[in-house]
Write a protein that holds these residues in place. Structure first.
Motif, PDB file in Angstrom:
ATOM      1  N   THR A  32     -56.365-123.813 -26.282  1.00  0.00           N
ATOM      2  CA  THR A  32     -56.096-124.330 -27.644  1.00  0.00           C
ATOM      3  C   THR A  32     -55.779-123.197 -28.615  1.00  0.00           C
ATOM      4  N   ALA A  33     -54.859-122.385 -28.218  1.00  0.00           N
ATOM      5  CA  ALA A  33     -54.215-121.357 -29.034  1.00  0.00           C
ATOM      6  C   ALA A  33     -55.068-120.120 -29.315  1.00  0.00           C
ATOM      7  N   SER A  36     -53.240-116.582 -31.176  1.00  0.00           N
ATOM      8  CA  SER A  36     -53.068-117.141 -32.506  1.00  0.00           C
ATOM      9  C   SER A  36     -51.845-118.032 -32.518  1.00  0.00           C
ATOM     10  N   GLY A  37     -51.714-118.778 -33.602  1.00  0.00           N
ATOM     11  CA  GLY A  37     -50.546-119.619 -33.788  1.00  0.00           C
ATOM     12  C   GLY A  37     -50.870-121.095 -33.820  1.00  0.00           C
ATOM     13  N   SER A  38     -49.904-121.859 -34.265  1.00  0.00           N
ATOM     14  CA  SER A  38     -49.988-123.313 -34.253  1.00  0.00           C
ATOM     15  C   SER A  38     -48.593-123.856 -34.511  1.00  0.00           C
ATOM     16  N   PHE A  62     -46.596-119.081 -31.145  1.00  0.00           N
ATOM     17  CA  PHE A  62     -47.895-118.612 -30.686  1.00  0.00           C
ATOM     18  C   PHE A  62     -47.792-117.169 -30.199  1.00  0.00           C
ATOM     19  N   THR A  63     -48.928-116.494 -30.226  1.00  0.00           N
ATOM     20  CA  THR A  63     -48.970-115.093 -29.818  1.00  0.00           C
ATOM     21  C   THR A  63     -50.220-114.817 -29.006  1.00  0.00           C
ATOM     22  N   LEU A  64     -50.033-114.061 -27.937  1.00  0.00           N
ATOM     23  CA  LEU A  64     -51.160-113.503 -27.181  1.00  0.00           C
ATOM     24  C   LEU A  64     -51.171-112.005 -27.450  1.00  0.00           C
TER      25      LEU A  64
END
Lengths: 122, 106
Positions: free
Chosen positions: B50-51, B65-67, B71-73
């Motif tokens: 879930t992000a 992060s992100g929505s 999104f970013t890892l």
């Protein structure tokens, strides 16, 4: 220990059939949706299907619709993938995976089997 | 169907580096985005679900992060064991598509 163990892979001719099994242990199998994910040699992950905990609901990728059937036997803690009309492009390592959330697929897949290899070739 | 893209497709990094991998969905998936790490010959392992939720047992140098669609890892202070392929996957709706993967190598 939570564990998934796939079996049933092998070499099959184009047009043939194969049934994969995934034996689960260490958790309440019937409470979790289960997925199949495959990976062709040297390629990325491809989601194949998901089946609800009860087995009443399934979804699958367009690439396998009408050829693959998904089922589970909660009394045996086992997931099945019946593959018919196999094609060369179905050659892959097939993984079964457990949904992390009880009754939900939203939270990713937290337990994976070791994979079983299916090779479709004449 | 929701299409997932990742960038870059591969990157070279060194131990101690900070690495960022991007994932984009073709339509909004809220926060239903998961990240997996896969090493050669091994099954994938979930890192983030879930992000932004860190999977139990995963080192805190991994974060997400992100929505919506972007999104970013992030991997802070890259370790030798982090060299692997990383996949995003949307769990918003079936088919539960994966991104094409990002190879992180030395």
């Amino acid at each position: 220990e939570v564990q998934l163990l796939e079996s049933g892979g092998g070499l099959v001719q184009p047009g043939g059939s194969l049934r994969l099994s995934c034996a689960a242990s260490g958790f309440t199998f019937s409470s979790y949706a289960m997925s199949w994910v495959r990976q062709a040699p040297g390629k990325g992950l491809e989601w194949v299907s998901v089946i609800s905990g009860s087995g009443a609901t399934t979804y699958s990728a367009d690439s396998v619709k009408g050829r693959f059937t998904f089922s589970r036997d909660n009394s045996k803690n086992t997931l099945y993938l019946q593959m018919n009309s196999l094609r060369a492009e179905d050659t892959a390592v097939y993984y079964c995976a457990k949904a992390q959330g009880s009754g939900s697929v939203y939270y990713g897949m937290d337990v994976w089997g070791q994979g079983t290899t299916v090779t479709v070739s004449s | 169907d929701i299409q997932m893209t990742q960038s870059p497709s591969s990157l070279s990094a060194s131990v101690g580096d900070r690495v960022t991998i991007s994932c984009r969905a073709s339509q909004s998936i809220s926060s239903y985005l998961n990240w997996y790490q896969q090493k050669p010959g091994k099954a994938p392992k979930v890192l983030i679900y879930t992000a932004s939720s860190l999977q139990s047992g995963v080192p805190s140098r991994f974060s997400g992060s992100g929505s919506g669609t972007d999104f970013t890892l992030t991997i802070n202070i890259l370790q030798p064991e982090d060299f692997a392929t990383y996949y995003c996957q949307q769990s918003y709706t079936a088919p539960l598509t994966f991104g094409p993967g990002t190879i992180v190598d030395i």
